[in-house]
Structures are given as structure tokens and as C-alpha cells.
Enzyme design. Structure first.
Site, PDB file in Angstrom:
ATOM      1  N   TYR A   1       0.855  -1.200   0.000  1.00  0.00           N
ATOM      2  CA  TYR A   1       0.000   0.000   0.000  1.00  0.00           C
ATOM      3  C   TYR A   1       0.881   1.237   0.000  1.00  0.00           C
ATOM      4  CZ  TYR A   1      -4.368   2.531   0.878  1.00  0.00           C
ATOM      5  OH  TYR A   1      -5.474   3.343   0.764  1.00  0.00           O
TER       6      TYR A   1
ATOM      7  N   SER B   1       3.339   3.741  -2.875  1.00  0.00           N
ATOM      8  CA  SER B   1       3.058   4.645  -3.979  1.00  0.00           C
ATOM      9  C   SER B   1       2.060   4.027  -4.959  1.00  0.00           C
ATOM     10  CB  SER B   1       4.376   4.992  -4.684  1.00  0.00           C
ATOM     11  OG  SER B   1       4.144   5.760  -5.832  1.00  0.00           O
ATOM     12  N   GLN B   2       2.397   2.895  -5.556  1.00  0.00           N
ATOM     13  CA  GLN B   2       1.508   2.258  -6.529  1.00  0.00           C
ATOM     14  C   GLN B   2       0.328   1.572  -5.850  1.00  0.00           C
ATOM     15  OE1 GLN B   2       1.629   2.256 -10.015  1.00  0.00           O
ATOM     16  NE2 GLN B   2       3.196   3.807  -9.703  1.00  0.00           N
TER      17      GLN B   2
ATOM     18  N   SER C   1       2.049  -3.897   9.581  1.00  0.00           N
ATOM     19  CA  SER C   1       2.276  -2.815   8.618  1.00  0.00           C
ATOM     20  C   SER C   1       1.649  -1.507   9.076  1.00  0.00           C
ATOM     21  CB  SER C   1       1.699  -3.199   7.252  1.00  0.00           C
ATOM     22  OG  SER C   1       1.665  -2.061   6.423  1.00  0.00           O
TER      23      SER C   1
ATOM     24  N   SER D   1       0.747   0.739   7.210  1.00  0.00           N
ATOM     25  CA  SER D   1      -0.223   1.200   6.200  1.00  0.00           C
ATOM     26  C   SER D   1      -1.627   0.648   6.434  1.00  0.00           C
ATOM     27  CB  SER D   1       0.223   0.766   4.803  1.00  0.00           C
ATOM     28  OG  SER D   1       1.516   1.197   4.543  1.00  0.00           O
TER      29      SER D   1
ATOM     30  N   THR E   1      12.730  -5.346  -4.180  1.00  0.00           N
ATOM     31  CA  THR E   1      13.701  -6.146  -3.441  1.00  0.00           C
ATOM     32  C   THR E   1      13.043  -7.097  -2.436  1.00  0.00           C
ATOM     33  OG1 THR E   1      13.965  -4.244  -1.971  1.00  0.00           O
ATOM     34  CG2 THR E   1      15.662  -4.580  -3.644  1.00  0.00           C
TER      35      THR E   1
ATOM     36  N   GLN F   1       9.975  -8.502  -3.088  1.00  0.00           N
ATOM     37  CA  GLN F   1       9.012  -9.343  -3.810  1.00  0.00           C
ATOM     38  C   GLN F   1       9.323 -10.845  -3.775  1.00  0.00           C
ATOM     39  OE1 GLN F   1       8.182  -7.836  -7.756  1.00  0.00           O
ATOM     40  NE2 GLN F   1       7.392  -5.893  -6.966  1.00  0.00           N
TER      41      GLN F   1
ATOM     42  N   HIS G   1       6.418  -3.797 -12.526  1.00  0.00           N
ATOM     43  CA  HIS G   1       7.800  -3.703 -13.007  1.00  0.00           C
ATOM     44  C   HIS G   1       8.305  -5.142 -13.132  1.00  0.00           C
ATOM     45  CE1 HIS G   1      11.884  -2.473 -13.629  1.00  0.00           C
ATOM     46  NE2 HIS G   1      12.306  -2.711 -12.406  1.00  0.00           N
TER      47      HIS G   1
ATOM     48  N   GLY H   1       2.535   6.828  -8.087  1.00  0.00           N
ATOM     49  CA  GLY H   1       1.199   6.489  -7.630  1.00  0.00           C
ATOM     50  C   GLY H   1       0.283   7.667  -7.348  1.00  0.00           C
TER      51      GLY H   1
HETATM   52  P1  NAD Z   1       6.657   1.555  -2.236  1.00  0.00           P
HETATM   53  O1  NAD Z   1       7.996   1.424  -1.662  1.00  0.00           O
HETATM   54  O2  NAD Z   1       6.044   2.899  -2.382  1.00  0.00           O
HETATM   55  O3  NAD Z   1       5.610   0.731  -1.386  1.00  0.00           O
HETATM   56  C1  NAD Z   1       5.753  -0.587  -1.068  1.00  0.00           C
HETATM   57  C2  NAD Z   1       4.730  -0.984  -0.027  1.00  0.00           C
HETATM   58  O4  NAD Z   1       4.890  -2.378   0.182  1.00  0.00           O
HETATM   59  C3  NAD Z   1       4.922  -0.362   1.341  1.00  0.00           C
HETATM   60  O5  NAD Z   1       4.233   0.843   1.492  1.00  0.00           O
HETATM   61  C4  NAD Z   1       4.336  -1.412   2.247  1.00  0.00           C
HETATM   62  O6  NAD Z   1       2.927  -1.232   2.310  1.00  0.00           O
HETATM   63  C5  NAD Z   1       4.572  -2.697   1.504  1.00  0.00           C
HETATM   64  N1  NAD Z   1       5.659  -3.560   2.031  1.00  0.00           N
HETATM   65  C6  NAD Z   1       6.959  -3.214   2.212  1.00  0.00           C
HETATM   66  N2  NAD Z   1       7.646  -4.279   2.661  1.00  0.00           N
HETATM   67  C7  NAD Z   1       6.767  -5.304   2.729  1.00  0.00           C
HETATM   68  C8  NAD Z   1       6.872  -6.671   3.109  1.00  0.00           C
HETATM   69  N3  NAD Z   1       8.039  -7.194   3.495  1.00  0.00           N
HETATM   70  N4  NAD Z   1       5.753  -7.439   3.048  1.00  0.00           N
HETATM   71  C9  NAD Z   1       4.568  -6.925   2.653  1.00  0.00           C
HETATM   72  N5  NAD Z   1       4.423  -5.645   2.281  1.00  0.00           N
HETATM   73  C10 NAD Z   1       5.494  -4.850   2.316  1.00  0.00           C
HETATM   74  O7  NAD Z   1       6.686   0.781  -3.649  1.00  0.00           O
HETATM   75  P2  NAD Z   1       6.203   1.317  -5.058  1.00  0.00           P
HETATM   76  O8  NAD Z   1       7.087   2.427  -5.495  1.00  0.00           O
HETATM   77  O9  NAD Z   1       4.740   1.500  -5.054  1.00  0.00           O
HETATM   78  O10 NAD Z   1       6.590   0.065  -5.975  1.00  0.00           O
HETATM   79  C11 NAD Z   1       5.771  -1.066  -6.092  1.00  0.00           C
HETATM   80  C12 NAD Z   1       6.005  -1.681  -7.468  1.00  0.00           C
HETATM   81  O11 NAD Z   1       5.588  -0.754  -8.459  1.00  0.00           O
HETATM   82  C13 NAD Z   1       7.463  -1.984  -7.759  1.00  0.00           C
HETATM   83  O12 NAD Z   1       7.516  -3.152  -8.543  1.00  0.00           O
HETATM   84  C14 NAD Z   1       7.911  -0.794  -8.572  1.00  0.00           C
HETATM   85  O13 NAD Z   1       8.985  -1.063  -9.411  1.00  0.00           O
HETATM   86  C15 NAD Z   1       6.656  -0.538  -9.371  1.00  0.00           C
HETATM   87  N6  NAD Z   1       6.495   0.814  -9.934  1.00  0.00           N
HETATM   88  C16 NAD Z   1       6.660   1.896  -9.138  1.00  0.00           C
HETATM   89  C17 NAD Z   1       6.453   3.159  -9.662  1.00  0.00           C
HETATM   90  C18 NAD Z   1       6.596   4.391  -8.802  1.00  0.00           C
HETATM   91  O14 NAD Z   1       6.541   5.476  -9.339  1.00  0.00           O
HETATM   92  N7  NAD Z   1       6.736   4.310  -7.493  1.00  0.00           N
HETATM   93  C19 NAD Z   1       6.071   3.318 -11.000  1.00  0.00           C
HETATM   94  C20 NAD Z   1       5.873   2.177 -11.788  1.00  0.00           C
HETATM   95  C21 NAD Z   1       6.097   0.932 -11.230  1.00  0.00           C
END
Ligand code: NAD
Ligand code: MG
Length: 343
Positions: free
Chosen positions: A30, A32-33, A56, A58, A89, A91, A112, A138
Site C-alpha cells: 500500500y 506509492s503504486q 504494517s 499502512s 527487493t 518481492q 515492473h 502512484g
Molecule cells: P513503495 O515502496 O512505495 O511501497 C511498497 C509498499 O509495500 C509499502 O508501502 C508497504 O505497504 C509494503 N511492504 C513493504 N515491505 C513489505 C513486506 N516485506 N511485506 C509486505 N508488504 C510490504 O513501492 P512502489 O514504489 O509502489 O513500488 C511497487 C512496485 O511498483 C514496484 O515493482 C515498482 O517497481 C513498481 N512501480 C513503481 C512506480 C513508482 O513510481 N513508485 C512506478 C511504476 C512501477
């Protein structure tokens, strides 16, 4: 004259949300995306469950928006579509926890392609493996959706076990608003390799190194660091905004003829195309991915060193001081955004 795109651009009329309206969609993460996908899906009438760790921070935010939250394994078991929106990292570890919840015919979806392309996640052959990725952070995915607009997006199909992976990816892209702007199809390989190359060579790595080198060149030559900061960092935003709005010609048309002539004749001098080719090769042959994966396994020793050095660079200290000087404009901006007009 409108020029043809070299690749098909899909819009709302090319996508049918009813293809996925009977699904339960698990959005894992939960951030950015994650928050943007989950909320847009919910507002498009989809059945969404957010997957988050028990502890979490969030959870509260998601529940406050009326979203149902479960742990990732429970959410994935329930779901027909599992959307991986935790950091790249983490996932692989999250995948291990949810793998048993992926039944034949389910979809494992990414924003991604890193972990699929570099073999860090290897789903079984009976699930669809797809990507539906907004080309935008997001908060913009959410904000534009709320305005009835959308951000451009990508789809990619890595594995099509059901035969309907592409149509469903377009349906998902429509449900999060991307087909309102336009969606293009790519492959996991192309998305990953162009993404990594872009962020290393141009966007994040290239730009910061160029700014630092320019700053250092001026400071080493005896010019004031404050002048160097304004010239090499602060004004970059003005130039990039012009490029964003009107391409290179939009920018050249807005700057002085002197800037244009100097830039056109001298800019290439500072570009290292061989360096770029080398970066691309390391992305393509997996060398960068292997390095980053083992760096993470070792708890990021080099990463921390590089961050420290960046933090301690003179440009950070000068910048922090100078940004104080124009913080009044940010405050004023915030006030106009936050305060109701009649307050
Ligand atoms: P982020 O870092 O903003 O958020 C990740 C979220 O994952 C956290 O807020 C938390 O809720 C959760 N989390 C973290 N560790 C965890 C764990 N161990 N177990 C369960 N949940 C956990 O990530 P993001 O930037 O939204 O990226 C998510 C995906 O989207 C990635 O694959 C990224 O490459 C892709 N993406 C991101 C963007 C961008 O602009 N941010 C754009 C396109 C694609
Ligand atoms: Mg399932």
C-alpha cells in the site's frame, strides 16, 4: 499532421472491464503504486483486498479508505488476481509466502518486470504472468483518476496460461484509469531493460552526476558555490519543465539564442556514449541485476557508502542553505492549496 505511433496505443474503447469484474483482486503493498491501484480499482467497482503484513503501518490508512486488509498469503489465496506492489527487493520473499495461493488460471501481476525477467520469481506454468504498469508515480495515478483522467501505462504478457491475459491486462489498465490516457504493449524484457538503463544513464544517475560535475567544475575554478548551485541544480527544473511541456524545441524556443547556440554546439562534449553503451550492456547481460541482488543479500554495504558520500557532498550543504531562502514561496504555495478560500 499527426504522426503514426510505431506501436498500438489502447484506449478505453479497446478494453472491457467486465472481463475482470467477477474477480477478487489482491493488491499486495500500500505504498506509492499500491494505494493508487487499490483505490482506483475500488472506485471502478472491483472487489479488492489489500495484502499487508500484520504489523504494517499502512493498515490503518487502507482501512480508513474502506479497503479490506488481510495478510498477503490470505489475500492471495482468496484472490484470482494477485498484484505485486511491494518493493522489488522484497518481492521474492513475499512471493514465497503467497505462492500456494496461486491456483491454476489465477493471474500474477506486476508493475515492473525485474524479478520475473531476472529469474528471482519463477511462477508455475498454469498461472498468467502479466504487467499493468502506469508510467507515473502512484499519487498521479490516483489524482488523475479522481479527476476523470488517467496516466499513460504499459501492459506486458510474460505467460498466458488462460489465453485471455492480454484482454484482462487491458481491462485492469482501464479499471485503474490508464486507458483514459493510453496504454502501449511491451515485453517484460523491454520494460526492465529500458527502465534500468533510463534511471541509471539519464534520469537518476546521469542527471545527478552531470549536476555534481558542473557544480564541482565551477567551484574548483573559484566561483561561489551558491552561484554554482543555482546555475547547475536549481535552474535544471525550469529547463526540464520546458522539455516536458514542449520537447527539446519547446525548450530551445524559450531560452535565449545565446543559450541555444551554446547548448547546441557544446552540449555533446560532456556526453559519454561509450559509457552509456556499457551501462546498457550490463543491464542486458544481467551483470547489474546480479550485483544489486547480492548487494541486498549482504544488507547493502556499498549502497550505504554511496548514500553517505552523496549526503556529504558540498552541494547538499549549499543547497539546504539556499533552499531556506526561497522556502517562503513553498509555504505560500502550500497555504493556497490547504486553506479554504473563505477561511
Ligand atoms: P513503495 O515502496 O512505495 O511501497 C511498497 C509498499 O509495500 C509499502 O508501502 C508497504 O505497504 C509494503 N511492504 C513493504 N515491505 C513489505 C513486506 N516485506 N511485506 C509486505 N508488504 C510490504 O513501492 P512502489 O514504489 O509502489 O513500488 C511497487 C512496485 O511498483 C514496484 O515493482 C515498482 O517497481 C513498481 N512501480 C513503481 C512506480 C513508482 O513510481 N513508485 C512506478 C511504476 C512501477
Ligand atoms: Mg488465488
Amino acid at each position: 499532421m499527426t504522426e503514426e505511433f510505431t506501436t498500438t496505443v489502447y484506449h478505453d474503447e479497446d478494453a472491457d472491464v467486465s472481463l475482470i469484474e467477477d474477480e477478487t483482486i489482491a493488491v499486495l503493498g500500500y505504498g506509492s503504486q499500491g494505494h493508487a491501484h487499490a483505490l482506483n480499482l475500488k472506485d471502478s467497482g472491483m472487489d479488492v483486498v489489500v495484502g499487508l503484513r500484520e504489523d504494517s503501518s499502512s493498515r490503518e490508512a487502507a482501512e480508513a479508505e474502506g479497503l479490506r486488509v488481510e495478510t498477503p498469503d490470505v489475500a492471495a489465496a482468496e484472490a484470482d488476481r494477485v498484484v505485486m506492489l511491494v518493493p522489488d527487493t522484497v518481492q521474492p520473499a513475499v512471493y514465497e509466502a503467497i505462492e500456494d495461493g496461486l491456483e491454476a488460471g489465477d493471474t500474477l501481476q506486476f508493475a515492473h518486470g525485474f524479478n520475473i525477467h531476472y529469474g528471482q520469481i519463477r511462477p508455475s506454468e498454469d498461472v498468467d504472468v502479466t504487467m499493468s504498469a502506469p508510467k507515473s508515480p502512484g499519487h498521479l495515478v490516483r489524482r488523475t483518476y479522481e479527476r476523470g483522467e488517467g496516466t499513460p501505462g504499459l501492459i506486458a504478457i510474460y505467460q498466458d496460461a488462460t489465453g485471455s491475459a492480454k484482454e484482462e491486462s487491458l481491462a485492469y489498465s482501464k479499471a485503474i484509469g490508464c486507458t483514459r490516457a493510453g496504454v502501449i504493449e511491451t515485453t517484460f524484457q523491454e520494460e526492465v531493460e529500458t527502465d534500468l538503463f533510463g534511471e541509471q544513464a539519464v534520469l537518476c544517475g546521469g542527471v545527478t552526476e552531470m549536476v555534481k560535475a558542473g557544480f564541482e567544475t565551477l567551484v574548483d575554478a573559484g566561483y561561489a558555490p551558491e552561484m554554482a548551485y543555482f546555475e547547475c541544480l536549481n535552474e535544471l527544473k525550469l529547463i526540464v519543465d520546458l522539455m516536458y511541456e514542449g520537447g527539446h524545441m519547446g525548450m530551445w524556443n524559450s531560452v535565449s539564442d545565446t543559450a541555444e547556440y551554446g547548448g547546441l554546439t557544446r552540449g555533446e562534449e560532456v556526453i559519454n556514449r561509450e559509457g552509456m553503451d556499457k551501462l546498457l550492456e550490463e543491464v542486458q547481460n544481467g551483470e547489474f541485476a546480479r550485483e544489486w541482488i547480492s548487494e541486498n543479500q549482504a544488507h547493502r554495504p556499498a549502497y550505504k557508502q554511496y548514500r553517505d558520500a552523496e549526503q556529504n557532498h558540498q552541494i547538499e550543504e549549499v543547497g539546504a542553505r539556499l533552499r531556506e531562502l526561497f522556502s517562503w514561496s513553498e509555504d505560500a504555495e502550500q497555504e493556497t492549496q490547504e486553506a479554504p478560500a473563505d477561511d
